[in-house]
Design a protein around this motif. Structure first.
Motif, PDB file in Angstrom:
ATOM      1  N   VAL A 142      43.198  27.418  40.808  1.00 51.44           N
ATOM      2  CA  VAL A 142      44.310  28.210  41.327  1.00 51.44           C
ATOM      3  C   VAL A 142      43.801  29.532  41.895  1.00 51.44           C
ATOM      4  CG1 VAL A 142      46.451  29.407  40.714  1.00 51.44           C
ATOM      5  CG2 VAL A 142      45.941  27.162  39.717  1.00 51.44           C
ATOM      6  N   LYS A 143      42.865  30.152  41.179  1.00 48.07           N
ATOM      7  CA  LYS A 143      42.290  31.413  41.618  1.00 48.07           C
ATOM      8  C   LYS A 143      40.832  31.217  42.006  1.00 48.07           C
ATOM      9  CE  LYS A 143      45.151  34.213  38.483  1.00 48.07           C
ATOM     10  NZ  LYS A 143      45.096  35.148  37.335  1.00 48.07           N
ATOM     11  N   GLY A 144      40.315  32.155  42.814  1.00 46.17           N
ATOM     12  CA  GLY A 144      38.917  32.100  43.189  1.00 46.17           C
ATOM     13  C   GLY A 144      38.608  33.118  44.261  1.00 46.17           C
ATOM     14  N   VAL A 145      37.701  34.076  43.949  1.00 46.20           N
ATOM     15  CA  VAL A 145      37.376  35.125  44.927  1.00 46.20           C
ATOM     16  C   VAL A 145      35.866  35.304  45.052  1.00 46.20           C
ATOM     17  CG1 VAL A 145      39.553  36.357  44.670  1.00 46.20           C
ATOM     18  CG2 VAL A 145      37.659  36.892  43.124  1.00 46.20           C
ATOM     19  N   ALA A 146      35.110  34.227  44.858  1.00 48.21           N
ATOM     20  CA  ALA A 146      33.658  34.320  44.914  1.00 48.21           C
ATOM     21  C   ALA A 146      33.183  34.343  46.365  1.00 48.21           C
ATOM     22  CB  ALA A 146      33.027  33.140  44.169  1.00 48.21           C
ATOM     23  N   GLY A 147      32.674  35.487  46.790  1.00 45.02           N
ATOM     24  CA  GLY A 147      32.099  35.591  48.122  1.00 45.02           C
ATOM     25  C   GLY A 147      33.136  35.690  49.230  1.00 45.02           C
ATOM     26  N   TYR A 148      32.635  35.661  50.460  1.00 43.82           N
ATOM     27  CA  TYR A 148      33.534  35.676  51.617  1.00 43.82           C
ATOM     28  C   TYR A 148      34.429  34.441  51.608  1.00 43.82           C
ATOM     29  CZ  TYR A 148      30.510  39.280  53.702  1.00 43.82           C
ATOM     30  OH  TYR A 148      29.809  40.428  53.961  1.00 43.82           O
ATOM     31  N   ASP A 149      35.610  34.590  52.119  1.00 39.87           N
ATOM     32  CA  ASP A 149      36.561  33.482  52.159  1.00 39.87           C
ATOM     33  C   ASP A 149      36.293  32.628  53.402  1.00 39.87           C
ATOM     34  OD1 ASP A 149      38.655  31.715  52.019  1.00 39.87           O
ATOM     35  OD2 ASP A 149      40.190  33.234  51.647  1.00 39.87           O
ATOM     36  N   LEU A 150      35.273  31.782  53.312  1.00 39.62           N
ATOM     37  CA  LEU A 150      34.914  30.935  54.452  1.00 39.62           C
ATOM     38  C   LEU A 150      35.974  29.875  54.722  1.00 39.62           C
ATOM     39  CD1 LEU A 150      31.073  30.413  53.902  1.00 39.62           C
ATOM     40  CD2 LEU A 150      32.241  32.071  55.359  1.00 39.62           C
ATOM     41  N   THR A 151      36.722  29.505  53.690  1.00 37.39           N
ATOM     42  CA  THR A 151      37.776  28.505  53.894  1.00 37.39           C
ATOM     43  C   THR A 151      38.786  29.012  54.914  1.00 37.39           C
ATOM     44  OG1 THR A 151      37.520  27.742  51.617  1.00 37.39           O
ATOM     45  CG2 THR A 151      39.542  27.128  52.765  1.00 37.39           C
ATOM     46  N   ARG A 152      39.258  30.232  54.717  1.00 36.37           N
ATOM     47  CA  ARG A 152      40.230  30.807  55.649  1.00 36.37           C
ATOM     48  C   ARG A 152      39.633  30.982  57.045  1.00 36.37           C
ATOM     49  NH1 ARG A 152      45.304  33.375  54.493  1.00 36.37           N
ATOM     50  NH2 ARG A 152      46.072  32.405  52.585  1.00 36.37           N
ATOM     51  N   LEU A 153      38.326  31.199  57.103  1.00 35.91           N
ATOM     52  CA  LEU A 153      37.679  31.360  58.400  1.00 35.91           C
ATOM     53  C   LEU A 153      37.788  30.087  59.230  1.00 35.91           C
ATOM     54  CD1 LEU A 153      35.971  33.143  60.281  1.00 35.91           C
ATOM     55  CD2 LEU A 153      33.940  32.270  59.116  1.00 35.91           C
ATOM     56  N   PHE A 154      37.658  28.943  58.571  1.00 36.72           N
ATOM     57  CA  PHE A 154      37.735  27.677  59.301  1.00 36.72           C
ATOM     58  C   PHE A 154      39.168  27.303  59.674  1.00 36.72           C
ATOM     59  CE2 PHE A 154      33.474  27.062  57.555  1.00 36.72           C
ATOM     60  CZ  PHE A 154      32.820  26.550  58.657  1.00 36.72           C
TER      61      PHE A 154
END
Length: 471
Positions: A199-211
């Protein structure tokens, strides 16, 4: 003589594509590699008007991640552009082929790999049809909310590529809010995994949103982890008629300012209502200038509809009619879903805008579109996800008439400019593609464009992934 020239051209294309096809066949079954020019031509473009499309060298239809990796390794080695495609229901030319490219159609990768009711996630391949996923998760008491109007045809991969929205966004949000993680094949064939299943997760840059919303320009999505919600109660719909688009927009402002959270808040202008009636004999009220549809899927939808109905009357609604049951509600929603198809039938061709403005300025946009329609002597219907301020002014024109086509393009550009003047954006959910490249630069500005190009170069240094789109 003409036929002999056509045959000669086909022979030349076949010779040129020979090494490429041979390399592709080294890692793909023969049935997954299409080279017949008549067949490949059918994959050349999506549903957008005024967007150039080239001639693909080959169309490939992989079924596995490994096959996609093989395609990208081959493309990198031979420096061949790759254009990813889903169902080609897009409206910006983002899926249009370029000359000599590999069209990478992901429609055969259509498996729902997992539905997890405890963690409320689904894991799917990119070719899964939006409606198919919605029906599958419903069997588990769950829902996948994003529902573009083309949900019976469009794919999840295409939805991710364009960051698509839909009718329910006013309450449930857009595609980007439901993509938790991705598997992406990069330009050189490497497999990148982004995001999470938690549900949560903030490890590193949000590459998912980038794609999400990158329109296939950074990598090929081959698997997606999607968030699900509990299936809501059946919604009930209210239809309110108004004597002007401005009055309907005032009602939208009152509803949102009043703290109401409708599951749907859609607007159809008089032109759209008439087009839907002409196509499907829906019996919608053509005496109205604007028809507002509001829906609630709460525990007591009738009470919510009554409160919203009162606000509509305060805004000047000439008639407010709540649906009596789910069947009547579905009929009204079906009328809204067929709006764009019905407008296309008016003249045979449409140019669909996708301008999103602050809700408080929705009335100004509608009035501005009316002025543009009169100025150019064209039929322009407006349908809108009114609760989001996301409008789809749809220019109807005869593509065989050069003057009418010119006026259609000019009106489109004027609507885009109006949207920016009102503090809006050039696209709320359809993407940039080819159609809006110039307008992206105007909206984003030079610094933003420099940064976006730098990101593109980092992921795709050879510029082989969907070249010519966005920038």
């Amino acid at each position: 003589m003409i036929m002999s020239r056509i045959e000669a051209r086909r022979d030349e294309d076949a010779v040129a594509a020979g090494p490429l096809v041979d390399r592709l066949l080294g890692g793909l079954p023969a049935e997954a590699v299409l080279t017949d020019p008549d067949v490949t031509a059918s994959y050349a473009n999506d549903m957008a008007s005024f967007c150039p499309a080239g001639s693909p060298a080959v169309v490939v239809l992989p079924r596995t991640v490994e096959q996609v990796q093989h395609v990208m390794r081959t493309a990198t080695e031979l420096r061949v552009p790759v254009v990813p495609q889903g169902a080609r229901t897009g409206l910006s030319g983002a899926a249009n082929a370029t000359d000599g490219c590999i069209v990478l159609s992901l429609t055969k990768m259509d498996r729902i790999l997992e539905i997890d009711p405890v963690n409320r996630i689904a894991v799917v391949e990119p070719g899964v049809i939006n409606a198919a996923l919605s029906r599958a998760v419903a069997e588990h008491g769950l829902a996948y909310p994003p529902d573009p109007s083309s949900w019976e045809m469009c794919t999840i991969g295409g939805n991710i590529g364009t960051a698509s929205g839909g009718l329910c966004c006013v309450k449930y949000g857009v595609t980007a809010e439901y993509v938790l993680g991705l598997d992406v094949v990069l330009a050189d064939g490497r497999l990148l995994t982004t995001g999470r299943r938690t549900v949560k997760g903030v490890a590193g840059y949000d590459l998912t949103r980038l794609f999400v919303g990158s329109e296939g320009s950074l990598g090929i999505v081959v698997r997606a982890v999607l968030a699900l919600r509990p299936k809501p109660p059946e919604q009930l719909v209210l239809a309110a008629e108004f004597a002007s688009g401005a009055a309907a927009s005032d009602a939208v402002c009152r509803i949102m300012a009043g703290g109401h959270v409708p599951s749907l808040l859609e607007l159809m202008d008089r032109t759209t209502v008439k087009a839907v009636n002409d196509m499907a004999r829906m019996g919608l009220p053509e005496s109205t200038e604007a028809l507002l549809l509001a829906a609630f899927d709460t525990a007591d939808p009738a009470a919510d509809l009554a409160a919203v109905g009162a606000l509509c009357e305060e805004a000047g609604a000439t008639q407010v009619v709540p649906a009596e049951d789910a069947a009547e509600s579905e009929m009204l929603l079906q009328a809204r879903r067929m709006s764009l198809v019905a407008l296309e039938a008016v003249k045979g061709t449409t140019m669909i805008d996708d301008v999103c403005v602050p809700r408080s300025r929705l009335g100004e946009l509608i009035e501005g579109v009316e002025r543009i329609s009169e100025k150019h002597g064209l039929t322009i219907g407006v349908v809108a996800h009114a609760g989001d301020g996301n409008t789809h002014p749809t220019v109807c024109f005869d593509a065989s008439d050069p003057d009418e086509s010119r006026r259609a393009r000019e009106s489109f550009d004027e609507i885009m400019a109006l949207g920016l003047e009102l503090g809006g954006t050039i696209t709320g959910e359809h993407g940039v593609g080819v159609l809006k490249k110039e307008w992206l630069a105007r909206e984003a500005g030079p610094v933003s464009m420099e940064m976006q190009r730098a990101v593109k170069h980092a992921f795709d240094p050879l510029d082989i992934l969907n070249p010519g789109k966005l920038f």
